[in-house]
Design a protein around this motif. Structure first.
Motif, PDB file in Angstrom:
ATOM      1  N   VAL A 226      46.621 -46.568 -54.262  1.00  0.00           N
ATOM      2  CA  VAL A 226      47.978 -46.666 -53.788  1.00  0.00           C
ATOM      3  C   VAL A 226      47.853 -46.116 -52.367  1.00  0.00           C
ATOM      4  O   VAL A 226      47.585 -44.831 -52.048  1.00  0.00           O
ATOM      5  CB  VAL A 226      49.145 -45.827 -54.592  1.00  0.00           C
ATOM      6  N   VAL A 227      48.402 -46.874 -51.506  1.00  0.00           N
ATOM      7  CA  VAL A 227      48.599 -46.400 -49.988  1.00  0.00           C
ATOM      8  C   VAL A 227      49.954 -46.383 -49.548  1.00  0.00           C
ATOM      9  O   VAL A 227      50.550 -47.260 -49.476  1.00  0.00           O
ATOM     10  CB  VAL A 227      47.658 -47.345 -49.203  1.00  0.00           C
ATOM     11  N   HIS A 228      50.318 -45.079 -49.365  1.00  0.00           N
ATOM     12  CA  HIS A 228      51.668 -45.033 -49.015  1.00  0.00           C
ATOM     13  C   HIS A 228      51.587 -44.969 -47.423  1.00  0.00           C
ATOM     14  O   HIS A 228      50.966 -44.401 -46.824  1.00  0.00           O
ATOM     15  CB  HIS A 228      52.030 -43.376 -49.187  1.00  0.00           C
ATOM     16  N   SER A 229      52.615 -45.695 -47.023  1.00  0.00           N
ATOM     17  CA  SER A 229      52.789 -45.931 -45.422  1.00  0.00           C
ATOM     18  C   SER A 229      54.259 -45.868 -44.900  1.00  0.00           C
ATOM     19  O   SER A 229      55.048 -46.037 -45.536  1.00  0.00           O
ATOM     20  CB  SER A 229      52.037 -47.343 -45.212  1.00  0.00           C
TER      21      SER A 229
ATOM     22  N   ALA B 145      53.012 -53.926 -41.906  1.00  0.00           N
ATOM     23  CA  ALA B 145      52.415 -55.507 -41.470  1.00  0.00           C
ATOM     24  C   ALA B 145      51.037 -55.138 -40.742  1.00  0.00           C
ATOM     25  O   ALA B 145      49.822 -55.710 -40.952  1.00  0.00           O
ATOM     26  CB  ALA B 145      53.329 -56.264 -40.649  1.00  0.00           C
ATOM     27  N   SER B 146      51.153 -53.890 -40.072  1.00  0.00           N
ATOM     28  CA  SER B 146      49.805 -53.714 -39.298  1.00  0.00           C
ATOM     29  C   SER B 146      48.983 -52.837 -40.040  1.00  0.00           C
ATOM     30  O   SER B 146      47.688 -53.261 -39.843  1.00  0.00           O
ATOM     31  CB  SER B 146      50.132 -52.706 -37.988  1.00  0.00           C
TER      32      SER B 146
ATOM     33  N   LEU C 299      40.388 -55.886 -42.543  1.00  0.00           N
ATOM     34  CA  LEU C 299      39.505 -55.837 -41.719  1.00  0.00           C
ATOM     35  C   LEU C 299      38.228 -54.855 -42.080  1.00  0.00           C
ATOM     36  O   LEU C 299      37.086 -54.792 -41.907  1.00  0.00           O
ATOM     37  CB  LEU C 299      39.908 -55.197 -40.023  1.00  0.00           C
ATOM     38  N   ILE C 300      38.661 -54.284 -43.245  1.00  0.00           N
ATOM     39  CA  ILE C 300      37.906 -53.326 -43.891  1.00  0.00           C
ATOM     40  C   ILE C 300      36.990 -54.291 -45.214  1.00  0.00           C
ATOM     41  O   ILE C 300      37.565 -54.671 -46.134  1.00  0.00           O
ATOM     42  CB  ILE C 300      38.700 -52.130 -44.822  1.00  0.00           C
ATOM     43  N   ASP C 301      35.860 -53.895 -45.063  1.00  0.00           N
ATOM     44  CA  ASP C 301      34.896 -54.967 -46.089  1.00  0.00           C
ATOM     45  C   ASP C 301      35.135 -54.388 -47.472  1.00  0.00           C
ATOM     46  O   ASP C 301      35.312 -53.356 -47.606  1.00  0.00           O
ATOM     47  CB  ASP C 301      33.680 -54.687 -45.623  1.00  0.00           C
TER      48      ASP C 301
ATOM     49  N   ASP D  99      46.685 -46.224 -38.360  1.00  0.00           N
ATOM     50  CA  ASP D  99      48.043 -45.818 -37.975  1.00  0.00           C
ATOM     51  C   ASP D  99      49.150 -46.226 -38.814  1.00  0.00           C
ATOM     52  O   ASP D  99      49.567 -47.233 -39.120  1.00  0.00           O
ATOM     53  CB  ASP D  99      48.461 -46.330 -36.480  1.00  0.00           C
ATOM     54  N   GLY D 100      49.988 -45.237 -39.358  1.00  0.00           N
ATOM     55  CA  GLY D 100      51.113 -45.416 -40.128  1.00  0.00           C
ATOM     56  C   GLY D 100      50.876 -45.048 -41.709  1.00  0.00           C
ATOM     57  O   GLY D 100      51.707 -44.971 -42.441  1.00  0.00           O
TER      58      GLY D 100
END
Length: 85
Positions: free
Chosen positions: A11-14, A20-21, A28-30, A66-67
């Protein structure tokens, strides 16, 4: 050495304004794939890697986007890859 397949979920909290970015950066992460959560800023991400160290490397790369506030490992499974004859 036996080849392995590692499947992990995070889970990536942003920050909401950076979702969006962050999704673009994850693309881009394999081995990384986003499965939802963009509307809440809590992204559901899976990783498919060949080694445990690659899991750690990719989680670190995600945390540096970033974010991103936090990338939390929720599940990790690995097993040997069966060679095809």
């Amino acid at each position: 050495m036996t080849a392995e397949c590692h499947i992990s979920s995070l889970v990536v909290h942003s920050r909401p304004e950076r979702v969006a970015s962050i999704i673009e950066g994850l693309g881009l992460i394999d081995g990384a794939e986003v499965h939802g959560g963009a509307d809440t800023g809590k992204l559901i991400v899976t990783l498919e890697t060949a080694t445990e160290s690659q899991v750690i490397e990719r989680i670190n790369a995600i945390q540096l986007l970033d974010g991103v506030l936090a990338a939390t490992l929720v599940f990790h499974h690995f097993e040997p890859v069966q060679e095809r004859e």
